[in-house]
Design an enzyme around this catalytic site. Sequence first.
Site, mmCIF file in Angstrom:
data_model
loop_
_atom_site.group_PDB
_atom_site.id
_atom_site.type_symbol
_atom_site.label_atom_id
_atom_site.label_comp_id
_atom_site.label_asym_id
_atom_site.label_seq_id
_atom_site.Cartn_x
_atom_site.Cartn_y
_atom_site.Cartn_z
ATOM 1 N N TRP C 320 37.874 -2.422 -78.077
ATOM 2 C CA TRP C 320 39.322 -2.320 -77.894
ATOM 3 C C TRP C 320 40.077 -3.104 -78.974
ATOM 4 C CZ3 TRP C 320 42.612 -6.467 -76.648
ATOM 5 C CH2 TRP C 320 43.936 -6.097 -76.450
ATOM 6 N N HIS C 321 39.513 -4.246 -79.381
ATOM 7 C CA HIS C 321 40.174 -5.034 -80.434
ATOM 8 C C HIS C 321 40.189 -4.296 -81.756
ATOM 9 C CE1 HIS C 321 39.721 -8.723 -77.879
ATOM 10 N NE2 HIS C 321 40.913 -8.894 -78.382
ATOM 11 N N GLY C 322 39.225 -3.405 -81.951
ATOM 12 C CA GLY C 322 39.151 -2.667 -83.198
ATOM 13 C C GLY C 322 37.711 -2.275 -83.446
#
Lengths: 400, 78, 388
Positions: C320-322
């Site tokens: 989700w962060h990347g």
Amino acid sequence: MKKPLFSPIILALLVLLIVVLIPNKWIEGMIPKERINQAATELNPFMFQGKYVQQKMLENKHFLPIYGSSELARLDRFHPSNYFKVTGEEFTPFLIGRGGTESLIHLLNFSEHTNQLKGKKMVFVLSPQWFQPQGTDESHFVPNYSSLQGYDFAFNQKVNPTIKKEAIKRLLKFSPVKDDPFLSTIYQAEITNDPWMKRKASLVRPFAYAYRNLLVKKDLYYSLVGGKPHKREISHKVRDKSWGKLAIQAEKMGSRKSKNNQFCITNGQFNKIKKMVPSLKDSKKGASYGKSPEYDDFQLLLDVLKESGAQPLFISVPVNGKWYDYTGFPKEGRTAYYERIKKQIQSQGFQIADFSNHEYDPYFMKDTIHIGWKGWVYTDKAIKNFYEGKKVEEDLGRLN
Amino acid sequence: MEFINEIITLLAEICQDDIVKENPDIDLFDAGLLDSFGTIELLVQVEERFGIMVPISEFDRDLWNTPNSIALQLADWK
Amino acid sequence: MTPYGSFTFFFIVAILLAPTIILGLQGKRFQTYNMFVTILALGLIFSSTLRGAIALILFTIWQVLLIKSYIAYRKKANGNSIFYLAVILSILPLALSKLMPYFSQVNLIGFLGISYLTFKGIQLIMETRDGLIKKDIPLSRLLYFILFFPTISSGPIDRYRRFEKNFQAEVTADQYKLLLYQGINKIFQGFLYKYIIGYSINHFFIAKLRFYAHSQFEHQLYYMYSYSLYLFFDFAGYSAFAIGVSYIMGIKSPENFNLPFISRNIKDFWNRWHMSLSFWFRDFVYMRFVFWIMKKKWIKNRNLVSNLGYILLFLLMGIWHGLEIQYILYGIYHALLMVIYNSFERFNKKHKWWPQNKFTHAVAIIITFHFVCFGFYIFSGQLFHKGV
């Protein structure tokens, strides 16, 4: 936290209001007159980015401003600040610049004071390292950029519009300008014909002006607080000596202080880079300072100085030849810079003290890139000649 | 009352600690007796044994924190 | 304009919220006015990028259509596949925006806060599935919840049912006074955290590391701890701003941090760090996964189920962060820590090897702190692009 208490926030807002609304004249009145003298060698970045102290300094004939970058902080006994102090010269060098204050930064600063520069003698120390192939970057620009000067530039009517437009195009490349909603709007309106942008700018202008006035006030408060003295050597041993004797003294001192390496770099500085030295060998093959956007930035600066009628002396500082040879930085890449910059300056009719033939002169440089010791002695002589109205170029060759 | 006792017995099984029976007002999460995993075990068991279906998002730790309050909440859902 | 990024932003928000405060202090309703403020503030935040503004509008239409249709569907039926489809469609814009940079120069889908808005969308669909949201939500309120401007860029992630309670509450003048007071307090806590402490750590230490560190190892070590502290003060400061402004608008946005550096173990840490995110993952990923496996009785070993749940949760959180390697490794690292700690906890419950007293508590905090900081070191990406 259970009981709501609003008096602290109201009090805080009141204090803020007073701080903001207090007339500038009152703050100016509180700034001690000594502040300008103290600021001459403080190398306080807030002063570089400010207006008031420099304005007062330029008003005063007694100061000779020296603009430059990190070399100004090498305050040894041969540094102009010490030399002209102890020899009782009628002028006091006033230092403006630190690491990263390159052409664009100085350009904004000069533009801030265009109306004060007419006939003003000043010294400008160049660094070859500014002229990187990509020119100045965020890491150099951001810490030195001054919002006050940036905003004042937007409202500046004295700078030639062509120069102003070119400068704005360059400034808009950097985040503190680009990301400032007010300033970027006004700047963009200056360089475009888009009527929508112009309208947007005229909407923003009053807010920008109010903000600019806040920045002026902020500068006054910073001037009121002042900086702290920079570590410097004050030594009378340079008094009553011929230039030749001084050069010998500088060489002796240099050889005493740089014993642990063959590059004539101070021991302390060399210890810092010691571990990396082997990996730096031949690491700069094919490099050159001959091509860089910095030349155009520098040209804008020259144009502003020319327009405002300033009388600058440029100091062309060499690199440490031994060190640059070790890193494989080609000679052509260095001479291309020395020649180009000299031509550029002379074509404006400005004076230049070109020290590029001192690349291999031991102890002319204090480390790999900064002038020091003997380099300062030569610089002192050039400044003295320049101040006395002599042609600097004719009397550079030897010290006697 | 019986229902409440049954729930507390179930909780004691899940938490593996009889303190739940001794002190039915203890905060299970603060005491580290119940965690997310235990919560799910509880919900699965409650569904299997009592046929009560409680949506996971209904399980608010502020309201379902002690054996007694869990029992009361479940009684509501019965 | 970046939310809470400049003095100008605070100044404008203060002016916009002045009527809210006046209404609130008189005990009158102010949520309708707040909706109007939200529109203005969104205009301000997204005015700098037209592309971002368009992406936000399209995204919002997409989520609202999806949620409204799912609520309408759920009244009549409760099929599994429709539910899965709705969740997938809700995640789709976020997934595309994360993948986009690998295929195209410009990211047409992404905008500031997309990941946080996606959480709100999925949560609405899941709670509808659970039968907790039965009635149709008025369009204006749904929009207000999704686009509530104080939390739009980086949370805290609110829950709809909680938000609705605040929205509908009749706030008396005295209650509002307290809300206002707490809100102002929070905002000033934010100034202290983000613009005094966080700024100082970055400006006076991290930016000058090369003067403090004498070797590459020292450099990395100092960076690890200072970056961890910076990250906390910067983000906790931001969260305090968001919460403070929410309070002044009569919405008690959930807390995001609760002294995370005094966590006594990694589980405790995730109950204290970026709480609204970790609780979201706990409630909507971990717990649902465990519930599903246990109910179907696919895996008997409880320990294994729990560990699989943790691995799933932290991998998702990392991604989700990347999609960059450091975020995925960060997820794996925390999954590993959780699995190891889980086993330790079980072992310790049986053997009572690690006693509970003040001394062990302090030791536990110190150990946890270092592990947490190493996690942030991975997260910072410093391992992968040195010297930049």
